[in-house]
Design a protein around this motif. Sequence first.
Motif, PDB file in Angstrom:
ATOM      1  N   PHE A  52     -24.150 -10.466  23.002  1.00 46.41           N
ATOM      2  CA  PHE A  52     -22.757 -10.022  23.003  1.00 46.41           C
ATOM      3  C   PHE A  52     -21.914 -10.869  22.055  1.00 46.41           C
ATOM      4  CE2 PHE A  52     -18.467 -10.798  24.803  1.00 46.41           C
ATOM      5  CZ  PHE A  52     -17.901  -9.579  24.462  1.00 46.41           C
ATOM      6  N   VAL A  53     -22.062 -12.172  22.132  1.00 43.09           N
ATOM      7  CA  VAL A  53     -21.274 -13.068  21.271  1.00 43.09           C
ATOM      8  C   VAL A  53     -21.590 -12.805  19.801  1.00 43.09           C
ATOM      9  CG1 VAL A  53     -20.891 -15.487  20.626  1.00 43.09           C
ATOM     10  CG2 VAL A  53     -20.974 -14.837  23.041  1.00 43.09           C
ATOM     11  N   ASP A  54     -22.860 -12.670  19.473  1.00 45.91           N
ATOM     12  CA  ASP A  54     -23.237 -12.387  18.082  1.00 45.91           C
ATOM     13  C   ASP A  54     -22.616 -11.070  17.604  1.00 45.91           C
ATOM     14  OD1 ASP A  54     -24.750 -14.692  17.986  1.00 45.91           O
ATOM     15  OD2 ASP A  54     -26.666 -13.654  18.319  1.00 45.91           O
ATOM     16  N   GLU A  55     -22.710 -10.039  18.441  1.00 45.45           N
ATOM     17  CA  GLU A  55     -22.164  -8.736  18.060  1.00 45.45           C
ATOM     18  C   GLU A  55     -20.637  -8.775  17.973  1.00 45.45           C
ATOM     19  OE1 GLU A  55     -22.390  -4.169  19.633  1.00 45.45           O
ATOM     20  OE2 GLU A  55     -24.104  -5.483  20.035  1.00 45.45           O
ATOM     21  N   LEU A  56     -20.013  -9.506  18.886  1.00 44.76           N
ATOM     22  CA  LEU A  56     -18.551  -9.619  18.866  1.00 44.76           C
ATOM     23  C   LEU A  56     -18.082 -10.341  17.610  1.00 44.76           C
ATOM     24  CD1 LEU A  56     -15.854  -9.130  20.237  1.00 44.76           C
ATOM     25  CD2 LEU A  56     -16.184 -11.287  21.475  1.00 44.76           C
ATOM     26  N   ILE A  57     -18.750 -11.418  17.244  1.00 48.70           N
ATOM     27  CA  ILE A  57     -18.371 -12.145  16.029  1.00 48.70           C
ATOM     28  C   ILE A  57     -18.515 -11.251  14.803  1.00 48.70           C
ATOM     29  CG2 ILE A  57     -19.049 -14.040  14.488  1.00 48.70           C
ATOM     30  CD1 ILE A  57     -19.668 -15.650  17.070  1.00 48.70           C
ATOM     31  N   ARG A  60     -15.412 -10.025  12.388  1.00 45.86           N
ATOM     32  CA  ARG A  60     -15.409 -10.198  10.931  1.00 45.86           C
ATOM     33  C   ARG A  60     -15.203  -8.862  10.227  1.00 45.86           C
ATOM     34  NH1 ARG A  60     -20.347 -14.452  10.976  1.00 45.86           N
ATOM     35  NH2 ARG A  60     -19.068 -16.320  11.253  1.00 45.86           N
ATOM     36  N   ALA A  61     -15.891  -7.830  10.694  1.00 39.68           N
ATOM     37  CA  ALA A  61     -15.745  -6.508  10.081  1.00 39.68           C
ATOM     38  C   ALA A  61     -14.327  -5.994  10.254  1.00 39.68           C
ATOM     39  CB  ALA A  61     -16.740  -5.528  10.694  1.00 39.68           C
ATOM     40  N   GLY A  62     -13.786  -6.144  11.433  1.00 32.20           N
ATOM     41  CA  GLY A  62     -12.429  -5.694  11.694  1.00 32.20           C
ATOM     42  C   GLY A  62     -11.412  -6.450  10.874  1.00 32.20           C
ATOM     43  N   SER A  63     -11.640  -7.741  10.730  1.00 33.81           N
ATOM     44  CA  SER A  63     -10.724  -8.569   9.940  1.00 33.81           C
ATOM     45  C   SER A  63     -10.755  -8.171   8.470  1.00 33.81           C
ATOM     46  CB  SER A  63     -11.100 -10.048  10.096  1.00 33.81           C
ATOM     47  OG  SER A  63     -10.291 -10.855   9.292  1.00 33.81           O
ATOM     48  N   SER A  64     -11.943  -7.921   7.945  1.00 35.75           N
ATOM     49  CA  SER A  64     -12.048  -7.556   6.536  1.00 35.75           C
ATOM     50  C   SER A  64     -11.406  -6.202   6.254  1.00 35.75           C
ATOM     51  CB  SER A  64     -13.507  -7.553   6.077  1.00 35.75           C
ATOM     52  OG  SER A  64     -14.212  -6.473   6.651  1.00 35.75           O
ATOM     53  N   LEU A  65     -11.348  -5.346   7.284  1.00 41.05           N
ATOM     54  CA  LEU A  65     -10.733  -4.028   7.128  1.00 41.05           C
ATOM     55  C   LEU A  65      -9.290  -3.995   7.634  1.00 41.05           C
ATOM     56  CD1 LEU A  65     -13.709  -1.890   8.502  1.00 41.05           C
ATOM     57  CD2 LEU A  65     -13.059  -2.190   6.098  1.00 41.05           C
ATOM     58  N   ASP A  66      -8.839  -5.123   8.188  1.00 43.56           N
ATOM     59  CA  ASP A  66      -7.520  -5.206   8.824  1.00 43.56           C
ATOM     60  C   ASP A  66      -7.405  -4.105   9.884  1.00 43.56           C
ATOM     61  OD1 ASP A  66      -5.068  -6.415   9.284  1.00 43.56           O
ATOM     62  OD2 ASP A  66      -4.016  -5.106   7.866  1.00 43.56           O
ATOM     63  N   ASN A  67      -8.457  -4.008  10.717  1.00 41.13           N
ATOM     64  CA  ASN A  67      -8.561  -2.944  11.691  1.00 41.13           C
ATOM     65  C   ASN A  67      -9.144  -3.514  12.985  1.00 41.13           C
ATOM     66  OD1 ASN A  67      -9.237  -0.695  13.203  1.00 41.13           O
ATOM     67  ND2 ASN A  67     -10.176   0.410  11.519  1.00 41.13           N
ATOM     68  N   PRO A  68      -8.438  -3.387  14.110  1.00 38.37           N
ATOM     69  CA  PRO A  68      -8.944  -3.937  15.374  1.00 38.37           C
ATOM     70  C   PRO A  68      -9.983  -3.052  16.069  1.00 38.37           C
ATOM     71  CG  PRO A  68      -6.823  -2.926  15.741  1.00 38.37           C
ATOM     72  CD  PRO A  68      -7.094  -2.848  14.249  1.00 38.37           C
ATOM     73  N   ALA A  69     -10.294  -1.899  15.517  1.00 39.30           N
ATOM     74  CA  ALA A  69     -11.206  -0.968  16.190  1.00 39.30           C
ATOM     75  C   ALA A  69     -12.619  -1.513  16.382  1.00 39.30           C
ATOM     76  CB  ALA A  69     -11.250   0.364  15.453  1.00 39.30           C
ATOM     77  N   PRO A  70     -13.243  -2.152  15.380  1.00 41.93           N
ATOM     78  CA  PRO A  70     -14.623  -2.616  15.605  1.00 41.93           C
ATOM     79  C   PRO A  70     -14.780  -3.575  16.794  1.00 41.93           C
ATOM     80  CG  PRO A  70     -14.192  -2.542  13.270  1.00 41.93           C
ATOM     81  CD  PRO A  70     -12.873  -2.304  13.966  1.00 41.93           C
ATOM     82  N   THR A  92     -16.756  -2.790  20.368  1.00 36.71           N
ATOM     83  CA  THR A  92     -17.823  -3.678  20.841  1.00 36.71           C
ATOM     84  C   THR A  92     -17.561  -4.108  22.280  1.00 36.71           C
ATOM     85  OG1 THR A  92     -18.268  -4.495  18.616  1.00 36.71           O
ATOM     86  CG2 THR A  92     -18.984  -5.887  20.436  1.00 36.71           C
ATOM     87  N   ILE A  93     -16.341  -4.499  22.573  1.00 32.77           N
ATOM     88  CA  ILE A  93     -15.995  -4.931  23.931  1.00 32.77           C
ATOM     89  C   ILE A  93     -16.157  -3.775  24.913  1.00 32.77           C
ATOM     90  CG2 ILE A  93     -14.103  -5.729  25.397  1.00 32.77           C
ATOM     91  CD1 ILE A  93     -13.170  -7.370  22.882  1.00 32.77           C
ATOM     92  N   ALA A  94     -15.696  -2.594  24.551  1.00 30.32           N
ATOM     93  CA  ALA A  94     -15.820  -1.432  25.443  1.00 30.32           C
ATOM     94  C   ALA A  94     -17.283  -1.091  25.705  1.00 30.32           C
ATOM     95  CB  ALA A  94     -15.095  -0.238  24.842  1.00 30.32           C
TER      96      ALA A  94
END
Length: 66
Positions: A7-12, A16-26, A30-32
């Motif tokens: 979970f921690v690996d996938e969340l990180i 990173r993906a969300g940050s690079s896209l300026d998008n909180p969806a990823p 993952t949390i959901a």
Amino acid sequence: MEEVADFVDELIASLRAGSSLDNPAPPARTIATWRHTAEVYADPELARILSASTEGDFGAVPVPEL
């Protein structure tokens, strides 16, 4: 505890993906997803049903109504 590390690996990675896209969806997705996984582990009957073998094809999946 391997699931926690996964979970921690996938969340990180999703943060990173969300940050690079300026998008909180990823990370939100993952949390959901992991929350649903935790719900299955918390309910032994549901875990048994979902981990049981299935036989055959259950047919076509209907197109969802939008």
